[in-house]
Design a protein around this motif. Structure first.
Motif, mmCIF file in Angstrom:
data_model
loop_
_atom_site.group_PDB
_atom_site.id
_atom_site.type_symbol
_atom_site.label_atom_id
_atom_site.label_comp_id
_atom_site.label_asym_id
_atom_site.label_seq_id
_atom_site.Cartn_x
_atom_site.Cartn_y
_atom_site.Cartn_z
ATOM 1 N N THR A 151 4.299 -42.912 -15.171
ATOM 2 C CA THR A 151 5.144 -44.238 -15.104
ATOM 3 C C THR A 151 4.596 -45.451 -16.258
ATOM 4 O O THR A 151 5.308 -46.442 -16.186
ATOM 5 N N GLY A 152 3.398 -45.206 -16.790
ATOM 6 C CA GLY A 152 3.210 -46.308 -17.743
ATOM 7 C C GLY A 152 4.146 -46.189 -19.168
ATOM 8 O O GLY A 152 4.736 -45.381 -19.316
ATOM 9 N N ASP A 153 3.425 -47.137 -20.041
ATOM 10 C CA ASP A 153 4.275 -47.316 -21.139
ATOM 11 C C ASP A 153 3.474 -46.776 -22.484
ATOM 12 O O ASP A 153 3.904 -47.280 -23.553
ATOM 13 N N ASP A 154 2.234 -46.626 -22.145
ATOM 14 C CA ASP A 154 1.423 -46.137 -23.193
ATOM 15 C C ASP A 154 1.406 -44.275 -23.485
ATOM 16 O O ASP A 154 2.071 -43.756 -22.957
ATOM 17 N N ASP A 155 0.118 -43.864 -23.923
ATOM 18 C CA ASP A 155 0.260 -42.502 -24.104
ATOM 19 C C ASP A 155 -0.771 -41.813 -22.966
ATOM 20 O O ASP A 155 -1.224 -40.503 -23.128
ATOM 21 N N GLY A 156 -0.696 -42.544 -21.813
ATOM 22 C CA GLY A 156 -1.546 -42.002 -20.550
ATOM 23 C C GLY A 156 -0.837 -40.807 -20.193
ATOM 24 O O GLY A 156 -1.499 -40.071 -19.489
ATOM 25 N N TRP A 157 0.400 -40.225 -20.427
ATOM 26 C CA TRP A 157 0.930 -39.130 -20.071
ATOM 27 C C TRP A 157 0.116 -37.770 -20.591
ATOM 28 O O TRP A 157 0.122 -37.002 -20.134
ATOM 29 N N ARG A 158 -0.726 -38.148 -21.792
ATOM 30 C CA ARG A 158 -1.417 -36.952 -22.478
ATOM 31 C C ARG A 158 -2.433 -36.401 -21.112
ATOM 32 O O ARG A 158 -2.777 -35.184 -21.455
ATOM 33 N N ALA A 159 -3.051 -37.484 -20.250
ATOM 34 C CA ALA A 159 -4.017 -36.864 -19.268
ATOM 35 C C ALA A 159 -3.055 -35.758 -18.401
ATOM 36 O O ALA A 159 -4.084 -35.337 -17.661
ATOM 37 N N LEU A 160 -1.825 -35.845 -18.369
ATOM 38 C CA LEU A 160 -1.057 -35.103 -17.664
ATOM 39 C C LEU A 160 -0.658 -33.586 -17.968
ATOM 40 O O LEU A 160 0.069 -32.932 -17.484
ATOM 41 N N MET A 161 -1.310 -33.482 -19.276
ATOM 42 C CA MET A 161 -0.565 -32.303 -19.929
ATOM 43 C C MET A 161 -1.292 -30.952 -19.251
ATOM 44 O O MET A 161 -0.666 -30.173 -18.853
ATOM 45 N N GLU A 162 -2.625 -30.870 -18.869
ATOM 46 C CA GLU A 162 -3.305 -29.854 -18.195
ATOM 47 C C GLU A 162 -2.560 -29.454 -16.713
ATOM 48 O O GLU A 162 -2.055 -28.508 -16.409
ATOM 49 N N PRO A 163 -2.383 -30.777 -15.975
ATOM 50 C CA PRO A 163 -1.573 -30.550 -14.737
ATOM 51 C C PRO A 163 -0.189 -29.894 -14.921
ATOM 52 O O PRO A 163 0.234 -29.224 -14.082
ATOM 53 N N ALA A 164 0.402 -30.298 -15.871
ATOM 54 C CA ALA A 164 1.837 -29.820 -16.287
ATOM 55 C C ALA A 164 1.739 -28.060 -16.578
ATOM 56 O O ALA A 164 2.534 -27.498 -16.137
ATOM 57 N N ARG A 165 0.594 -27.805 -17.314
ATOM 58 C CA ARG A 165 0.634 -26.329 -17.698
ATOM 59 C C ARG A 165 0.201 -25.626 -16.380
ATOM 60 O O ARG A 165 0.615 -24.612 -16.228
ATOM 61 N N ARG A 166 -0.647 -26.276 -15.607
ATOM 62 C CA ARG A 166 -0.989 -25.390 -14.345
ATOM 63 C C ARG A 166 0.383 -25.416 -13.535
ATOM 64 O O ARG A 166 0.346 -24.499 -12.754
ATOM 65 N N ALA A 167 0.968 -26.595 -13.560
ATOM 66 C CA ALA A 167 2.209 -26.512 -12.738
ATOM 67 C C ALA A 167 3.239 -25.471 -13.236
ATOM 68 O O ALA A 167 3.821 -24.597 -12.299
ATOM 69 N N ALA A 168 3.349 -25.436 -14.321
ATOM 70 C CA ALA A 168 4.404 -24.005 -15.292
ATOM 71 C C ALA A 168 3.415 -22.810 -14.648
ATOM 72 O O ALA A 168 4.241 -21.915 -14.336
ATOM 73 N N ARG A 169 2.120 -22.574 -14.646
ATOM 74 C CA ARG A 169 1.648 -21.201 -14.332
ATOM 75 C C ARG A 169 1.869 -20.930 -12.850
ATOM 76 O O ARG A 169 2.280 -19.860 -12.528
ATOM 77 N N ARG A 170 1.757 -21.954 -12.044
ATOM 78 C CA ARG A 170 2.273 -21.790 -10.536
ATOM 79 C C ARG A 170 3.706 -21.383 -10.458
ATOM 80 O O ARG A 170 4.060 -20.414 -9.607
ATOM 81 N N LEU A 171 4.636 -22.046 -11.223
ATOM 82 C CA LEU A 171 5.929 -21.576 -11.155
ATOM 83 C C LEU A 171 6.282 -20.231 -11.784
ATOM 84 O O LEU A 171 7.278 -19.529 -11.204
ATOM 85 N N PHE A 172 5.415 -20.000 -12.717
ATOM 86 C CA PHE A 172 5.327 -18.663 -13.267
ATOM 87 C C PHE A 172 5.282 -17.464 -12.451
ATOM 88 O O PHE A 172 5.857 -16.684 -11.969
ATOM 89 N N THR A 173 3.958 -17.679 -11.555
ATOM 90 C CA THR A 173 3.463 -16.800 -10.520
ATOM 91 C C THR A 173 4.493 -16.754 -9.455
ATOM 92 O O THR A 173 4.779 -15.551 -8.966
ATOM 93 N N SER A 174 5.229 -17.741 -9.126
ATOM 94 C CA SER A 174 6.299 -17.683 -7.974
ATOM 95 C C SER A 174 7.660 -17.028 -8.665
ATOM 96 O O SER A 174 8.862 -16.823 -7.699
ATOM 97 N N GLY A 175 7.703 -16.775 -9.759
ATOM 98 C CA GLY A 175 8.812 -16.148 -10.411
ATOM 99 C C GLY A 175 9.962 -17.140 -10.683
ATOM 100 O O GLY A 175 11.243 -16.660 -11.200
#
Length: 79
Positions: A29-53
């Motif tokens: 929700t910020g307007d700086d580069d703080g989204w970069r801290a969410l990269m690993e959580p995004a990758r983990r979420a993608a892995r969970r979605l992969f596992t669920s098919g």
């Protein structure tokens, strides 16, 4: 994060893919580069979605097992 990934994929064509950074930016929700801290959580979420098919993880346009993926990945709907 999973919802953000699925919503982004829903807005794109059936064979389109997204980068985990797209999901990180979508939930940040910020307007700086703080989204970069969410990269690993995004990758983990993608892995969970992969596992669920629900999604495929790709590198170079080819599906890969996320456990074997090194470097940049893309996420697309499972075919």
């Amino acid at each position: 994060m999973e919802r953000a990934i699925l919503e982004l994929l829903e807005r794109r064509g059936p064979s389109a893919s997204i980068c985990p950074s797209d999901a990180a930016r979508a939930v940040y929700t910020g307007d700086d580069d703080g989204w970069r801290a969410l990269m690993e959580p995004a990758r983990r979420a993608a892995r969970r979605l992969f596992t669920s098919g629900e999604v495929e993880i790709t590198q170079g346009g080819r599906p890969v097992d996320p456990a074997d993926a090194r470097g940049p990945i893309r996420i697309r709907r499972a075919g």
